[in-house]
Enzyme design. Structure first.
Site, short mmCIF file in Angstrom:
data_model
loop_
_atom_site.label_atom_id
_atom_site.label_comp_id
_atom_site.label_asym_id
_atom_site.label_seq_id
_atom_site.Cartn_x
_atom_site.Cartn_y
_atom_site.Cartn_z
N SER A 128 23.63 -18.68 -8.10
CA SER A 128 24.42 -18.36 -9.29
C SER A 128 25.16 -17.05 -9.10
CB SER A 128 23.53 -18.22 -10.53
OG SER A 128 24.33 -17.84 -11.63
N LYS A 182 17.92 -23.68 -11.22
CA LYS A 182 19.36 -23.36 -11.36
C LYS A 182 19.98 -24.17 -12.49
CE LYS A 182 23.59 -21.92 -10.26
NZ LYS A 182 24.57 -22.89 -10.65
N HIS A 185 18.99 -22.57 -15.64
CA HIS A 185 19.79 -21.34 -15.74
C HIS A 185 21.14 -21.65 -16.37
CE1 HIS A 185 23.16 -18.98 -14.19
NE2 HIS A 185 22.37 -17.93 -14.16
N ASN A 186 21.79 -22.70 -15.89
CA ASN A 186 23.11 -23.04 -16.42
C ASN A 186 23.01 -23.49 -17.88
OD1 ASN A 186 23.79 -22.60 -13.75
ND2 ASN A 186 25.31 -24.20 -13.72
#
Ligand code: NBP
Length: 477
Positions: A128, A182, A185-186
């Site tokens: 990221s 991830k 996270h997004n």
């Protein structure tokens, strides 16, 4: 010259990652399907370190020291499968293929299993930070075998973002764990952006401030507990003036948000896992709603409340309340994301350290924020914490913020200003802390129409009431 690692796919992300590696003294082999990108990378940045360009996959593989390590940075999905197949055929047992693209974790699990059968290591890495992060230090979330991670750790540690002397990289767990984290996270990124956007909307239409004034409010907030990359760039966007019209930039941008799909993945997976990530879901739906021009045009004339005037510029209290609502809602959104990571870990057998995840999100990534330090501390102190919201620090913060949070939502509702993110967060908070939820009635309804049975509060067992007959109750098991 033997290269320590190679990068396949030299578009924005791949070339920046290759430069980051080279700048840290790691000789990097380069390969891109079209040779032009390889050549321009070497021509423009060849002096930043040691690059070993290759024009064919065979030449690329031959230039790597063993075990060979190569990062694939091509378009996710079919192109990634094609590239893996092309290169795996040229490798030997013990070699390591790293996928740094935005893969779905289920694809990563499938690829890892298939390559393991062939004796190859496959490391799915969530990266990221966008282009800038790839070049100057991203947050790195690797998943795969411990052995493969060990062979990459020194390089990843060098190129990751650094916060207080710690590199923003940690081995997340086997196979798809890195890409799963991830993905979440997004999803959190979607939620955080939506909450900030709601705060802006309220500052504009409830507090009556101009974009330039709102930029200053965010600038101030960025000095406090809301300090984060997203709040920082919000200040920049809001203070920007359109060169053509002289209007605030936000006023010349269409209010239709787009999405690439990682928020949707997060919500889809959360539904399968049964984890309520209402903040991420509302944020994803809000983007879809904003883009639905047909429905919005048809609904524009629907009735709203009578009183919509703003509180006025002097209404200091409302600005403070909005800060409280934003902070509290943000805590909830992150708490929900961490619940999803825990649930994913349980489902797929990944021993994920939530404190370590919070730690590597402190730098390099889009959701980097000061309060991640607090989240890390909460999970480090109590790794089995059932919810972040019950940790002493956050429970206290929520207790302090809740009055303002409630006032903001009440005021937004009275004025007809939509607050799906703030509202969902507060409902989640009120739901999990409730002594009694109306789920008892739902169980009654399910038993009525489908004989789905229920449990009683006063004794063990599973029961059914004969609704259509004598309404007598019998014990089912
Ligand atoms: P893109 O996602 O735009 O992909 C372009 C690259 O893929 C080019 O190198 C292209 O080669 C190569 N490629 C394609 Br398309 N099909 C191929 C095939 N069949 N065989 C070989 N190469 C192929 O690049 P990006 O924006 O740098 O992103 C790379 C990855 O990183 C993606 O998975 C993306 O989701 C992820 N990511 C991006 C960001 C970001 O901020 N952009 C952030 C985090 C992660 P060519 O030059 O020959 O066409």
């Amino acid at each position: 010259q033997q290269a320590r690692i190679g990068v396949i796919g030299l578009a924005v992300m791949g070339s920046n990652l290759a430069r980051n590696l080279a700048r840290h003294g790691h000789p990097v082999a380069l390969y891109n399907r079209s040779v032009a990108k390889t050549k321009s990378l070497v021509a423009d940045h060849g002096d930043e370190g040691t690059f070993v360009p290759a024009e064919t996959p065979e030449e690329f593989v031959a230039s790597l020291e063993r075990p060979r390590r190569m990062v694939i940075m091509v378009k996710a999905g079919g192109p990634t499968d094609a590239v893996i197949e092309q290169f795996a055929a040229l490798l030997e047992p013990g070699d390591v293929i790293i996928d740094g693209g935005n893969a779905h974790f289920a694809d990563t699990r499938r690829r890892e299993a298939a390559l393991r059968e062939r004796g190859l290591h496959f490391v799915g890495v969530g990266i990221s930070g966008g282009e800038e992060g790839a070049l100057n230090g991203p947050s790195i979330m690797p998943g795969g075998s411990a052995e493969a991670y060990a062979s990459l750790a020194p390089m990843l540690t060098d190129i990751a973002a650094q916060v207080d002397g710690d590199a923003c990289v940690a081995h997340i767990g086997p196979d798809g764990a890195g890409h799963f984290v991830k993905m979440v996270h997004n999803g959190i990124e979607y939620a955080d952006m939506q909450l900030i956007a709601e705060a802006y909307d309220l500052l504009r239409h409830a507090a009556g401030l101009t974009p330039a004034q709102i930029a200053e409010v965010f600038r101030g907030w960025n000095q406090g507990r809301l300090s984060s990359y997203l709040v920082e760039i919000t200040t920049e966007v809001l203070s920007h003036v359109d060169a053509d019209t002289g209007k605030p930039f936000v006023d010349v941008v269409q209010d239709q948000a787009e999405q690439k799909g990682t928020g949707r993945w997060t919500v889809q997976v959360a539904l399968d896992l049964g984890v309520p990530v209402s903040g991420i879901a509302e944020a994803t739906f809000a983007r879809s709603l904003s883009g639905d021009a047909t429905v919005r045009a048809a609904a524009r004339g629907l009735a709203g409340p009578q009183h919509t005037e703003s509180a006025g510029k002097g209404a200091e209290g409302i600005v403070e309340d909005i800060e409280q609502a934003l902070y509290a809602s943000k805590i909830v959104a992150y708490a929900q994301g961490f619940q999803q990571i825990r649930a994913g870990g349980e489902e797929y057998g990944w021993p994920i350290d939530l404190g370590a995840v919070a730690a590597i999100w402190r730098g390099g990534c889009i959701i980097r924020a000061e309060f991640l330090d607090r989240i890390r501390a909460a999970f480090d102190t109590e790794p089995t914490l059932p919810t972040l919201l019950s940790s002493p620090h956050f429970a206290e913060a929520l207790a302090g913020a809740q009055d303002g949070w409630r006032r903001v939502i009440a005021s937004a509702t009275a004025r007809g200003i939509p607050v799906p993110g703030f509202g969902a967060a507060l409902s989640y908070y009120d739901s999990i802390r409730a002594n009694q939820l109306p789920a008892n009635l739902i169980q009654g309804q399910r038993d009525y129409f489908g004989a789905h049975t229920y449990r009683r509060t006063d004794r063990d067992g599973v029961y059914h009431t004969r609704w259509g007959q004598d309404r007598g109750e019998y014990r089912d098991s």
